[in-house]
Design a protein around this motif. Sequence first.
Motif, PDB file in Angstrom:
ATOM      1  N   HIS A   1      -1.608   0.402   6.301  1.00 44.80           N
ATOM      2  CA  HIS A   1      -2.386   1.610   6.614  1.00 44.80           C
ATOM      3  C   HIS A   1      -1.593   2.607   7.461  1.00 44.80           C
ATOM      4  O   HIS A   1      -2.176   3.485   8.091  1.00 44.80           O
ATOM      5  CB  HIS A   1      -3.684   1.224   7.327  1.00 44.80           C
ATOM      6  CG  HIS A   1      -4.613   0.457   6.442  1.00 44.80           C
ATOM      7  ND1 HIS A   1      -5.343   1.050   5.447  1.00 44.80           N
ATOM      8  CD2 HIS A   1      -4.902  -0.861   6.395  1.00 44.80           C
ATOM      9  CE1 HIS A   1      -6.056   0.130   4.823  1.00 44.80           C
ATOM     10  NE2 HIS A   1      -5.796  -1.040   5.372  1.00 44.80           N
TER      11      HIS A   1
ATOM     12  N   GLU B   1      -2.293   6.435   7.058  1.00 43.12           N
ATOM     13  CA  GLU B   1      -3.604   6.810   7.595  1.00 43.12           C
ATOM     14  C   GLU B   1      -3.580   6.825   9.127  1.00 43.12           C
ATOM     15  O   GLU B   1      -4.183   7.697   9.755  1.00 43.12           O
ATOM     16  CB  GLU B   1      -4.665   5.818   7.120  1.00 43.12           C
ATOM     17  CG  GLU B   1      -4.844   5.795   5.612  1.00 43.12           C
ATOM     18  CD  GLU B   1      -5.565   4.555   5.152  1.00 43.12           C
ATOM     19  OE1 GLU B   1      -6.766   4.445   5.458  1.00 43.12           O
ATOM     20  OE2 GLU B   1      -4.922   3.708   4.509  1.00 43.12           O
TER      21      GLU B   1
ATOM     22  N   LYS C   1     -12.543   0.005  10.022  1.00 41.48           N
ATOM     23  CA  LYS C   1     -12.083  -0.400   8.696  1.00 41.48           C
ATOM     24  C   LYS C   1     -12.083  -1.921   8.544  1.00 41.48           C
ATOM     25  O   LYS C   1     -12.508  -2.443   7.520  1.00 41.48           O
ATOM     26  CB  LYS C   1     -10.694   0.165   8.450  1.00 41.48           C
ATOM     27  CG  LYS C   1     -10.275   0.182   7.022  1.00 41.48           C
ATOM     28  CD  LYS C   1      -9.238   1.280   6.842  1.00 41.48           C
ATOM     29  CE  LYS C   1      -8.865   1.429   5.417  1.00 41.48           C
ATOM     30  NZ  LYS C   1      -9.868   2.078   4.585  1.00 41.48           N
TER      31      LYS C   1
END
Length: 94
Positions: free
Chosen positions: A66, A69, A87
């Motif tokens: 990730h 992000e 998440k």
Amino acid sequence: MKLIKRGNVISLGTPLEVREQRYLKHLASALGHYLENPQGSELVLRLGSGYEKDNQQALETWVSYHRDEIFAKRLEGQNPLDYLINKIEQLVQS
């Protein structure tokens, strides 16, 4: 009197890639603390690639996955750790 541990200081000459990797590792560690340092390897199949030895390595793999992000959230002024916690809670609950 020492206020800062030498190992926690990154020199300005350190390449950006190394600094980013350390940051991601620290985020994975913080996420592990949030999850109360889960022992064992149950997260390897859920978060990792399947080749990790333990939950911490699985968290590091998941956080690295990730990466884009995370750095986008930082640029937006948001806390990436909060984003990752939300998440991972969604992932574990599903």
